[in-house]
Scaffold this motif. Structure first.
Motif, PDB file in Angstrom:
ATOM      1  N   ASN A   1       0.810  -1.211   0.000  1.00 28.18           N
ATOM      2  CA  ASN A   1       0.000   0.000   0.000  1.00 28.18           C
ATOM      3  C   ASN A   1       0.846   1.264   0.000  1.00 28.18           C
ATOM      4  OD1 ASN A   1       0.915  -0.010   2.599  1.00 28.18           O
ATOM      5  ND2 ASN A   1      -1.081   0.189   3.557  1.00 28.18           N
ATOM      6  N   CYS A   2       2.125   1.118  -0.255  1.00 27.24           N
ATOM      7  CA  CYS A   2       3.018   2.272  -0.278  1.00 27.24           C
ATOM      8  C   CYS A   2       3.257   2.696  -1.728  1.00 27.24           C
ATOM      9  CB  CYS A   2       4.317   1.941   0.432  1.00 27.24           C
ATOM     10  SG  CYS A   2       4.809   3.248   1.531  1.00 27.24           S
ATOM     11  N   LEU A   3       2.181   3.080  -2.400  1.00 29.07           N
ATOM     12  CA  LEU A   3       2.247   3.491  -3.801  1.00 29.07           C
ATOM     13  C   LEU A   3       1.780   4.937  -3.930  1.00 29.07           C
ATOM     14  CD1 LEU A   3       0.525   0.424  -5.521  1.00 29.07           C
ATOM     15  CD2 LEU A   3       2.953   0.763  -5.102  1.00 29.07           C
ATOM     16  N   VAL A   4       2.336   5.619  -4.911  1.00 28.62           N
ATOM     17  CA  VAL A   4       1.889   6.977  -5.220  1.00 28.62           C
ATOM     18  C   VAL A   4       1.540   7.053  -6.705  1.00 28.62           C
ATOM     19  CG1 VAL A   4       3.196   8.096  -3.376  1.00 28.62           C
ATOM     20  CG2 VAL A   4       4.260   7.800  -5.616  1.00 28.62           C
ATOM     21  N   THR A   5       0.581   7.912  -7.032  1.00 26.66           N
ATOM     22  CA  THR A   5       0.237   8.147  -8.428  1.00 26.66           C
ATOM     23  C   THR A   5       1.319   9.030  -9.033  1.00 26.66           C
ATOM     24  OG1 THR A   5      -2.107   8.132  -7.828  1.00 26.66           O
ATOM     25  CG2 THR A   5      -1.541   9.003 -10.000  1.00 26.66           C
ATOM     26  N   LYS A   6       1.953   8.531 -10.097  1.00 29.17           N
ATOM     27  CA  LYS A   6       3.022   9.277 -10.769  1.00 29.17           C
ATOM     28  C   LYS A   6       2.486  10.038 -11.981  1.00 29.17           C
ATOM     29  CE  LYS A   6       7.325   9.903 -12.432  1.00 29.17           C
ATOM     30  NZ  LYS A   6       8.155  10.959 -11.973  1.00 29.17           N
ATOM     31  N   HIS A   7       1.548   9.392 -12.703  1.00 27.31           N
ATOM     32  CA  HIS A   7       1.123   9.952 -13.983  1.00 27.31           C
ATOM     33  C   HIS A   7      -0.241   9.384 -14.358  1.00 27.31           C
ATOM     34  CE1 HIS A   7       1.575  11.184 -18.228  1.00 27.31           C
ATOM     35  NE2 HIS A   7       1.108   9.999 -18.529  1.00 27.31           N
ATOM     36  N   ILE A   8      -1.065  10.209 -14.940  1.00 23.25           N
ATOM     37  CA  ILE A   8      -2.294   9.745 -15.589  1.00 23.25           C
ATOM     38  C   ILE A   8      -2.256  10.296 -17.001  1.00 23.25           C
ATOM     39  CG2 ILE A   8      -4.809   9.756 -15.617  1.00 23.25           C
ATOM     40  CD1 ILE A   8      -4.780  10.097 -12.602  1.00 23.25           C
TER      41      ILE A   8
ATOM     42  N   VAL B   1       4.523  -3.459 -16.347  1.00 23.62           N
ATOM     43  CA  VAL B   1       5.104  -3.568 -15.016  1.00 23.62           C
ATOM     44  C   VAL B   1       6.576  -3.215 -15.136  1.00 23.62           C
ATOM     45  CG1 VAL B   1       5.593  -5.097 -13.061  1.00 23.62           C
ATOM     46  CG2 VAL B   1       3.463  -5.365 -14.364  1.00 23.62           C
ATOM     47  N   GLY B   2       6.991  -2.191 -14.418  1.00 27.92           N
ATOM     48  CA  GLY B   2       8.393  -1.789 -14.382  1.00 27.92           C
ATOM     49  C   GLY B   2       9.044  -2.271 -13.096  1.00 27.92           C
ATOM     50  N   ARG B   3      10.256  -1.870 -12.868  1.00 21.75           N
ATOM     51  CA  ARG B   3      10.990  -2.286 -11.674  1.00 21.75           C
ATOM     52  C   ARG B   3      10.365  -1.697 -10.408  1.00 21.75           C
ATOM     53  NH1 ARG B   3      14.987  -0.637  -8.372  1.00 21.75           N
ATOM     54  NH2 ARG B   3      15.166   1.393  -9.372  1.00 21.75           N
ATOM     55  N   THR B   4       9.946  -0.423 -10.474  1.00 25.10           N
ATOM     56  CA  THR B   4       9.340   0.246  -9.321  1.00 25.10           C
ATOM     57  C   THR B   4       7.890   0.645  -9.585  1.00 25.10           C
ATOM     58  OG1 THR B   4      10.044   2.455 -10.047  1.00 25.10           O
ATOM     59  CG2 THR B   4      11.574   1.225  -8.643  1.00 25.10           C
TER      60      THR B   4
ATOM     61  N   VAL C   1       0.047   5.523 -13.944  1.00 25.20           N
ATOM     62  CA  VAL C   1       1.296   4.957 -13.422  1.00 25.20           C
ATOM     63  C   VAL C   1       1.367   5.167 -11.914  1.00 25.20           C
ATOM     64  CG1 VAL C   1       3.820   5.003 -13.549  1.00 25.20           C
ATOM     65  CG2 VAL C   1       2.464   5.447 -15.613  1.00 25.20           C
ATOM     66  N   PHE C   2       1.606   4.071 -11.216  1.00 25.18           N
ATOM     67  CA  PHE C   2       1.847   4.103  -9.775  1.00 25.18           C
ATOM     68  C   PHE C   2       3.267   3.639  -9.515  1.00 25.18           C
ATOM     69  CE2 PHE C   2      -2.690   3.613 -10.240  1.00 25.18           C
ATOM     70  CZ  PHE C   2      -3.179   4.559  -9.343  1.00 25.18           C
ATOM     71  N   VAL C   3       3.907   4.255  -8.538  1.00 30.67           N
ATOM     72  CA  VAL C   3       5.276   3.912  -8.179  1.00 30.67           C
ATOM     73  C   VAL C   3       5.298   3.512  -6.711  1.00 30.67           C
ATOM     74  CG1 VAL C   3       7.642   4.794  -7.933  1.00 30.67           C
ATOM     75  CG2 VAL C   3       6.246   5.468  -9.905  1.00 30.67           C
ATOM     76  N   LYS C   4       5.992   2.410  -6.424  1.00 29.49           N
ATOM     77  CA  LYS C   4       6.184   2.003  -5.039  1.00 29.49           C
ATOM     78  C   LYS C   4       7.265   2.887  -4.438  1.00 29.49           C
ATOM     79  CE  LYS C   4       7.138  -1.728  -1.879  1.00 29.49           C
ATOM     80  NZ  LYS C   4       7.494  -3.119  -1.686  1.00 29.49           N
TER      81      LYS C   4
ATOM     82  N   LYS D   1      11.380   7.681  -1.588  1.00 31.23           N
ATOM     83  CA  LYS D   1      12.101   7.381  -2.836  1.00 31.23           C
ATOM     84  C   LYS D   1      11.527   6.102  -3.443  1.00 31.23           C
ATOM     85  CE  LYS D   1      15.754  10.252  -2.122  1.00 31.23           C
ATOM     86  NZ  LYS D   1      15.908  11.442  -2.818  1.00 31.23           N
ATOM     87  N   ALA D   2      11.588   6.011  -4.764  1.00 26.69           N
ATOM     88  CA  ALA D   2      11.107   4.821  -5.460  1.00 26.69           C
ATOM     89  C   ALA D   2      11.930   3.604  -5.062  1.00 26.69           C
ATOM     90  CB  ALA D   2      11.179   5.034  -6.968  1.00 26.69           C
ATOM     91  N   VAL D   3      11.240   2.477  -4.863  1.00 31.49           N
ATOM     92  CA  VAL D   3      11.902   1.215  -4.523  1.00 31.49           C
ATOM     93  C   VAL D   3      11.320   0.100  -5.379  1.00 31.49           C
ATOM     94  CG1 VAL D   3      12.496   1.853  -2.142  1.00 31.49           C
ATOM     95  CG2 VAL D   3      10.302   0.757  -2.608  1.00 31.49           C
ATOM     96  N   ALA D   4      12.104  -0.930  -5.608  1.00 33.61           N
ATOM     97  CA  ALA D   4      11.661  -2.073  -6.406  1.00 33.61           C
ATOM     98  C   ALA D   4      10.527  -2.806  -5.692  1.00 33.61           C
ATOM     99  CB  ALA D   4      12.824  -3.016  -6.653  1.00 33.61           C
TER     100      ALA D   4
END
Length: 137
Positions: free
Chosen positions: A44-51, A75-78, A102-105, A112-115
């Motif tokens: 649940n540690c995701l943020v919206t990066k882009h729509i 699906v990317g690395r983060t 796009v959501f980033v963990k 900071k972004a993490v895998a």
């Protein structure tokens, strides 16, 4: 595309023309897509990066039940990229389509972004296993 949740269009969701306010639709899309991404990545540690592109096709009116279809695009690395289709539950008419969400963990402390450690293949298998466990046959 899996249709996973529904909402009832209420009076406080309407614009001046008495149809679903676009801003409310976007709020719902961000929330529904986030829940989907959280379930996919099991974090649940995701943020919206882009729509990306958002296309409004038809109005939703007070009393309409709208449903949200979601699917994983990449699906990317983060990150995870999803699409969301909002449609009228009864008529199946498309109300809105949001692509490339796009959501980033992120690390909860550093932000900071993490895998996330997932691949698209892993998510496909996870979904198949989840559907099987529901025993819907």
């Amino acid at each position: 595309m899996r249709f996973l949740s529904r909402r009832l269009v209420m009076p406080n969701d309407l614009n001046y023309a008495y149809s679903l306010f676009g801003g409310r639709a976007l709020q719902w899309i961000d929330e529904e897509a986030a829940i989907y991404a959280i379930c996919q990545l099991e974090s649940n540690c995701l943020v919206t990066k882009h729509i990306g592109e958002i296309s409004f096709e038809a109005p939703a009116m007070q009393g309409d039940v709208v449903e949200f279809g979601l699917e994983t695009k990449e699906v990317g690395r983060t990150s995870i990229t999803v699409s969301c289709l909002v449609r009228n539950k009864v008529t199946k008419k498309t109300i809105c389509f949001a692509d490339d969400i796009v959501f980033v963990k992120v690390d909860p402390k550093s932000r900071k972004a993490v895998a996330h450690g997932k691949t698209k293949e892993m998510l496909v298998k996870q979904t198949i296993d989840e559907v099987k466990s529901l025993n819907l046959s």
